[in-house]
Design a protein around this motif. Structure first.
Motif, mmCIF file in Angstrom:
data_model
loop_
_atom_site.group_PDB
_atom_site.id
_atom_site.type_symbol
_atom_site.label_atom_id
_atom_site.label_comp_id
_atom_site.label_asym_id
_atom_site.label_seq_id
_atom_site.Cartn_x
_atom_site.Cartn_y
_atom_site.Cartn_z
ATOM 1 N N THR A 1 0.603 -61.259 -19.685
ATOM 2 C CA THR A 1 1.076 -59.953 -20.151
ATOM 3 C C THR A 1 2.542 -59.730 -19.811
ATOM 4 O O THR A 1 3.305 -59.222 -20.629
ATOM 5 C CB THR A 1 0.223 -58.829 -19.512
ATOM 6 N N ARG A 2 2.941 -60.145 -18.635
ATOM 7 C CA ARG A 2 4.311 -59.889 -18.188
ATOM 8 C C ARG A 2 5.225 -61.114 -18.292
ATOM 9 O O ARG A 2 6.320 -61.120 -17.743
ATOM 10 C CB ARG A 2 4.272 -59.430 -16.729
ATOM 11 N N ASP B 1 -4.143 -63.245 -16.412
ATOM 12 C CA ASP B 1 -3.976 -62.224 -17.451
ATOM 13 C C ASP B 1 -2.685 -61.437 -17.225
ATOM 14 O O ASP B 1 -1.927 -61.169 -18.168
ATOM 15 C CB ASP B 1 -5.162 -61.258 -17.470
#
Length: 100
Positions: A79-80, A75
């Motif tokens: 996200t990054r 996750d």
């Protein structure tokens, strides 16, 4: 064979979904049935069988915990991902997730 951001995100999201399925499968059904079986074995005096079964249950719980950590790291990577794609070096707070 080169890195592409959309492909990376897609494959990581697929991995997350598969991890969620495995986590749900292993934690819901097996744990409830196994605990009841262990209790029944202890009531019947089958201590050795109960011990073996409980060790297997603990192993499964450890596996579920490891899958949950892996899911969290995936996750974080999704996200990054855009930031990782543009930076020249891996940020220090992302090293563990990238290495895993």
């Amino acid at each position: 064979n080169s890195f592409t951001l959309p492909k990376f995100k897609s494959k990581t999201r697929t991995a997350i979904q598969r991890l969620k399925l495995q986590i749900n499968k292993k934690s819901n059904v097996a744990t409830n049935v196994t605990r009841k079986e262990i209790i029944q074995m202890l009531r019947e005096g089958k201590d050795e069988s109960a011990r073996i079964r409980s060790e297997g249950m603990m192993r499964e719980e450890s596996l579920v915990s490891a899958m949950e950590v892996t899911q969290m790291m995936c996750d974080l990577l999704v996200t990054r991902a855009s930031y990782l794609n543009t930076s020249k070096q891996c940020p220090e707070d992302m090293e563990e997730a990238c290495a895993s």
